[in-house]
Design a protein around this motif. Structure first.
Motif, short mmCIF file in Angstrom:
data_model
loop_
_atom_site.label_atom_id
_atom_site.label_comp_id
_atom_site.label_asym_id
_atom_site.label_seq_id
_atom_site.Cartn_x
_atom_site.Cartn_y
_atom_site.Cartn_z
N ASP A 44 0.81 -1.22 0.00
CA ASP A 44 0.00 0.00 0.00
C ASP A 44 0.85 1.28 0.00
N VAL A 45 2.16 1.11 0.00
CA VAL A 45 3.04 2.28 -0.13
C VAL A 45 3.53 2.41 -1.58
N LEU A 46 3.65 1.31 -2.25
CA LEU A 46 4.16 1.29 -3.62
C LEU A 46 3.50 2.31 -4.56
N PRO A 47 2.16 2.45 -4.55
CA PRO A 47 1.56 3.37 -5.52
C PRO A 47 2.09 4.79 -5.41
N TYR A 48 2.62 5.14 -4.27
CA TYR A 48 3.10 6.51 -4.07
C TYR A 48 4.50 6.73 -4.62
N LEU A 49 5.03 5.72 -5.29
CA LEU A 49 6.31 5.87 -5.97
C LEU A 49 6.12 6.22 -7.44
N TYR A 50 4.91 6.04 -7.95
CA TYR A 50 4.70 6.16 -9.38
C TYR A 50 4.21 7.56 -9.74
N PRO A 51 4.44 7.96 -10.99
CA PRO A 51 3.92 9.27 -11.43
C PRO A 51 2.40 9.29 -11.36
N SER A 52 1.85 10.46 -11.09
CA SER A 52 0.41 10.60 -11.10
C SER A 52 0.04 11.88 -11.87
N ARG A 53 -1.24 12.13 -11.99
CA ARG A 53 -1.75 13.22 -12.85
C ARG A 53 -0.98 14.53 -12.70
N TYR A 54 -0.80 14.94 -11.48
CA TYR A 54 -0.20 16.26 -11.23
C TYR A 54 1.26 16.16 -10.78
N CYS A 55 1.75 14.96 -10.66
CA CYS A 55 3.11 14.74 -10.13
C CYS A 55 3.87 13.82 -11.08
#
Lengths: 280, 280, 280, 280
Positions: D99-110
């Protein structure tokens, strides 16, 4: 037709700055009967001709001032021809005049290189350049919403083609970019516009067809024969009303364009008829 | 210095097309001792002068051909001056020559309007325009990775400032955009470059300082006095090697630049010394 | 239907690194009859379930190696239903399950917020969500050119809608973005695909209609009933084949998907008929 | 610490619409002593838990109304720990909780994938992840100008890193994108903020260091221990105050956050000291 045009710009100048204005009516292809420029507090304005386009510029070296006010007024006979367009020839790129060539290339706000497939998918089937420009102008008119405040000075044709909202400048940029993507030279055209509501400077575009520049306006906001030309350029980066270098706040502008002594039979281009207007 | 430059371009032409090439050595500020252009299959090339910059262009109307080969060779005496730069004056925008003004505005690949804060945050503290350009050139050299294939024809300064990889064209665009964001006129410069490895056309930029155009190259790949100028422009959109209109595949290019009869004492600008090179 | 799927990935590992792979067939809604994973040189792979989607991931802590080879093989019974779609209801946003809501929002590669006007101008007239998705899928198929190498990992729906070229991933992103712009939840779907030429992983998208996820593929490259699901996500950022953290070079991949013991009656969605396929 | 928070939102509803609000104080890691939600005209709000993050959402199906008013009030005990950070370990990606992994990937605004070189050039030399996040937070604080109205809902980290102006949301996005580009998981954090001037919702970010989420705020506008958490997410697309589906005009909002019965010893992270605050 004879028009009286006025532009009054106000600025707050906070440091020694330079302002380059493009608000004078062009003296090419139209007759300036009378004009005055009043700057308050009084400073000397230097008039220049822009290097490439021959637009009239004035350059001001300004000192800090609470209220810098610049008022331009002129009586101008605009000059246009409404033409029937027949026997449209495809531009022979290898024989284009060298001063037309630059209008085929992508520019800051008109990234035609990114629109190649889209433009050809949408308008490539039309049988000549004039019909292509008519069709793309009409498509912009139908699909892009005129919405004050929806865009800013960074908005480009690449945005507008997708976001489909903007002001006259954005409509013009998109028209130019689509033309160039179809290998049709196109340039930005700014001026005073009769009957524009609310009153302001206006922008539209010219496409080079059959060896002449024809005017198109995807906003359909004004009659095409009520334009008083200020400047042309590759896009708004070449023909901004004001370029400011220094710490200067824009305060207000008031623009007007009135018909002097005649009534105008308005000409609006119809996208299905073979008539177009030329200002050169 | 006398150099022999060559460019051989090959294309596969699939439909009647137009090709506009910018491969001829400029005849301004340098002396062309001898030159030949051979096109096979034989067609007539029309030489033009570009409208704004006065670059030499050749325009070809080509027919379908398996192998279209264009070979340009010239013996050129390049001409430059290495100058000590002292008493740097800030550009007085209101008094800039009108043919320098366009180089202050954003262009297709050099969106200086978006880099204003960044440029001033990073280089605004430097005490004059020359030191600013030296500093930004050196910053690009240190931070942008020269990486063939990392960018394409759509990559702009706005991308490169963040993605920090590119080729000579991208280094030049970023230099130009940062200069303009600092209110320093800057333009794109392409040419043949002695000692460039691998051999190819090269691109760098000129900044307008103390009333003259000075050459800067953030790649540091070649000596600055081994350049033979082809063209200048606002960015690569104005000074592309080839603009092609039609169905033409690029096949190959071979470029070379050799010193004819002398040895060259290479001049590399040092970002901490007061020397610069001018080609005008 | 029973398929044998294989993926063989090779890397050159240059430093201690982490690799997170998404190549395992999903074990939701389909039956994995048999599977093996062979890593050479031998290392332990940790299998995880992705936090949000429940995709199967394997995580590898790798040491420097000239040749790291990862081979996955499985026999999988995919599971789908071909459904007649009638009485399409508009999604009642206020009652959507909370695990469907995230698929309405813009994501990295699917900037639906920028496509609102365009999507509604083009497809808003269609009479229900199913017809809208059929129409937009068909529009992508007709207008976007499938062109290997034309895009890269930074290409997004905002680019593809204008540049109109790309690979399966770009087709999927554009489909998703247009759906969301029309207030239809949509998500990215990756898997093995029977009859894909050249063989590779495939990507398409699911739209949420009448309370179920239906599969759409704007590439029309493969029968829709020959998909073996690997993962779903908001876009490719959620469902990349490999996420690599460290200094690792990709060397090669080989992917295959074969039918084991039956013949397949291929199902291709027709944009004018009321049938769709669901994998959930 | 006990705070009273209030949010009053007004809308004009022009068609049957859905509104999903994220204004409730989170009930994870903090204690809600009391809360009320008043909607006028009266309608039933459905509370949901967001699928992935466990944020509290309320969903409203609204009818046309001149004045839709939604008022949320709560007494909340926020909960935080100020920690000395020592022996910082590099995140072992292969062992990160799923549940921490997704916060390593690029996202819409980041778009962290585009910032890799820049982030490593600027902050890679710092000796551990905590120092890297301190340094990048401080760099944003020094270089990005807080300027209301300078950005809009489409502005992303890729813009802000270059344009260097924005509001709290933009500061947070840039912080997140830089963290992820350095392989440090990071997420968006929104809440009520004590002493924020002018009063509004606030946004900052959390980075995952030594197995825990630490809060960073590059705006330095408020004490870090005066935050009442509403939601976390990958970026603002996951944690918007309101998502509106239908024809609804935003009219006004009023937000407040007051300390109930104690004085607060404000904690501001200093970028050179080893203390950080955690809200989990």
């Amino acid at each position: 037709m004879e028009f009286e045009v006025k532009a009054k710009l106000k600025y707050k100048v906070k440091s020694d700055s330079s302002i380059i204005l493009s608000i004078h009516a062009s003296d090419k292809y139209q007759k300036i009967v009378d004009e005055t420029l009043i700057i308050s507090p009084k400073i000397v304005a230097t008039e220049m001709e822009s290097a490439w386009e021959g637009n009239r510029l004035i350059s001001l070296a300004v000192k800090p001032a609470e209220n810098l006010s610049i008022t331009y007024k002129a009586i101008v006979n605009n000059s246009f021809k409404i033409k029937e367009i027949r026997n449209v020839r495809e531009a022979d790129i290898a024989k284009l005049p060298s001063d037309v060539l630059p209008y085929l290339y992508p520019s800051r706000y008109c990234q035609s290189d990114k629109l190649y497939r889209l433009a050809n998918n949408m308008f490539g089937y039309k049988k000549n350049d004039f019909e292509k420009v008519q069709a793309l102008t009409y498509w912009i008119y139908l699909n892009v919403e005129y919405l004050s405040g929806s865009t800013d000075s960074e908005t480009s044709a690449y945005d507008t083609v997708t976001e489909q909202a903007g002001v006259c400048r954005d409509f013009a940029h998109l028209g130019i970019a689509l033309c160039r993507a179809l290998t049709i030279p196109a340039r930005y055209f700014t001026g005073y516009a009769y009957l524009l509501q609310p009153q302001d400077f206006h922008a539209c575009f010219e496409a080079y067809i059959n060896g002449q520049w024809l005017l198109f306006d995807a906003t359909k906001l004004v009659p095409l024969n009520g334009m008083i030309k200020i400047a042309t350029g590759r896009d708004a980066a070449d023909a901004a009303v004001a370029n400011i270098f220094g710490d200067v706040d824009f305060v207000s502008s008031a623009v007007s364009c009135d018909l002097v002594d005649q009534s105008l039979e308005p000409f609006y281009a119809d996208h299905e008829q073979n008539f177009a207007i030329s200002y050169t």
